[in-house]
Each structure stands twice: as C-alpha cells, then as structure tokens.
Design an enzyme around this catalytic site. Structure first.
Site, PDB file in Angstrom:
ATOM      1  N   VAL A  12      -1.026  -1.657 -42.485  1.00  0.00           N
ATOM      2  CA  VAL A  12      -0.780  -2.848 -43.147  1.00  0.00           C
ATOM      3  C   VAL A  12       0.148  -3.725 -42.225  1.00  0.00           C
ATOM      4  O   VAL A  12       0.428  -3.589 -41.582  1.00  0.00           O
ATOM      5  CB  VAL A  12      -0.289  -2.959 -44.546  1.00  0.00           C
ATOM      6  CG1 VAL A  12      -1.312  -1.180 -44.622  1.00  0.00           C
ATOM      7  CG2 VAL A  12       0.869  -1.708 -43.997  1.00  0.00           C
ATOM      8  N   SER A  13      -0.667  -5.267 -42.700  1.00  0.00           N
ATOM      9  CA  SER A  13       0.794  -6.164 -42.181  1.00  0.00           C
ATOM     10  C   SER A  13       1.634  -5.927 -41.754  1.00  0.00           C
ATOM     11  O   SER A  13       2.900  -6.415 -41.382  1.00  0.00           O
ATOM     12  CB  SER A  13       0.071  -7.217 -41.818  1.00  0.00           C
ATOM     13  OG  SER A  13      -1.046  -7.434 -41.616  1.00  0.00           O
TER      14      SER A  13
END
Length: 189
Positions: A12-13
C-alpha cells in the site's frame, strides 16, 4: 519431500491505507507487506519475499503496479524470480510467469501492461501538477503548511547555535534533517 509454498506480496502507498482487499480470500502460507509509495525503491518486505521464496514456490501479487515502480523494474523482478524457478502470478491481470517455459505472449502482455501502468502514473502526476498550478494562479493553493510554528523554529535555531547535533534536534521535533536545514535557511535574514 519438499513442500512448495504459496507466498503473497502486497503493498500500500501509505501507512493509512489498508491492504485487506489485496489477495483477499487467497490461501497463503506466508504474506509479506510493504507500506511504501510505488516510486520508492526501498521495499524491504519485497526484498525479504524474494530472499524467502524457493524453487517451486508461487509468489502471488495483487497487481503488477503493486510490485514494481516501472516496466523495467517489473521485468527485472520477474526474471530474477523465474531464475530461482519461482512462479509469479499477478492476480488482477490474471497473468502467470513461470521460469520453466518461455512464454512470448505472456512476456509481451507483461511489458505492455507494465508500460500502460507506468504511463497512467505519469499522467496522474502531470494532472496533479497542472491542478496545483491552476490553484496557485487562483491564489487558492498555498503549499504545504509548516510543520513547526515560529517559536519552535526559533528554538531549533538556538539549539543549533549552541552547538546541538542537527540529527538529534530534528528527531526531537519529529522532522527530517532536510526539513531542519530548510527551516534554518528560511530564517536566515
């Protein structure tokens, strides 16, 4: 008798994002998760997963853009894993790459899809820059708010002038050293 493992990798960013939708419902023996921007080359969980997998294992990744920063990175990672005789499966794209067989159509698809994803990210960044420029022209966009107030900046300056170590001061204020240097440069009159 060796048992082959089903290993998952998700990314995930940011720390605020949730990886639950990635590889949801897929049975895995082990899962590796990074919380890092796609442009970030520091993906420790991915590197750990690559070290972990063995001949015959299957590495499942939600999608190509979760694994690699760009097409070149994607191709290199898949080649590296296939050289270890690890099969790589991209769930969203429904593509599987196995080191045992040369699949020219699969390789073409991976290159094209990776290129499209890279192009899409570039367009998003360009639109973001254009939006910021328009907002600046309208006087709406002021940039990121300062992390520290004037008193905190003055305290940093006093501590630096007194010979304090910049890394320790930055840590105390919860900012990076570069941010500390930026504050020092901006307060010089």
């Amino acid at each position: 008798m060796s048992t082959h493992q089903r290993v998952g990798y998700v990314r995930v960013s940011s720390t605020g994002q949730n990886s639950d939708r990635q590889l949801d419902g897929i049975k895995l023996d082990r899962l590796f998760e990074d919380k890092a921007s796609g442009k970030n080359t520091d993906r420790p969980a991915l590197q750990e997963a690559i070290r972990y997998v063995r001949d015959g294992d299957l590495l499942l990744v939600h999608s190509m853009d979760r694994m690699a920063r760009n097409t070149e990175d994607l191709l290199r990672l898949v080649r590296e894993l296939n050289a270890k005789r690890v099969t790589v499966e991209f769930v969203k794209e429904r593509l599987t790459f196995n080191g045992d067989s040369a699949d020219p159509i699969g390789n073409l698809m991976m290159t094209m899809l990776g290129g499209f994803a890279e192009f899409e990210r570039a367009l998003i960044r360009e639109r973001q820059r254009e939006g910021i420029e328009i907002a600046k022209q309208k006087g709406v966009y002021k940039g990121r708010k300062a992390s520290l107030n004037a008193q905190q900046i003055e305290e940093i300056r006093r501590r630096v002038d007194a010979g304090g170590k910049k890394a320790a001061i930055a840590r105390d204020f919860g900012i990076s050293r570069e941010t500390l240097y930026r504050y020092l440069r901006s307060t010089v009159a």
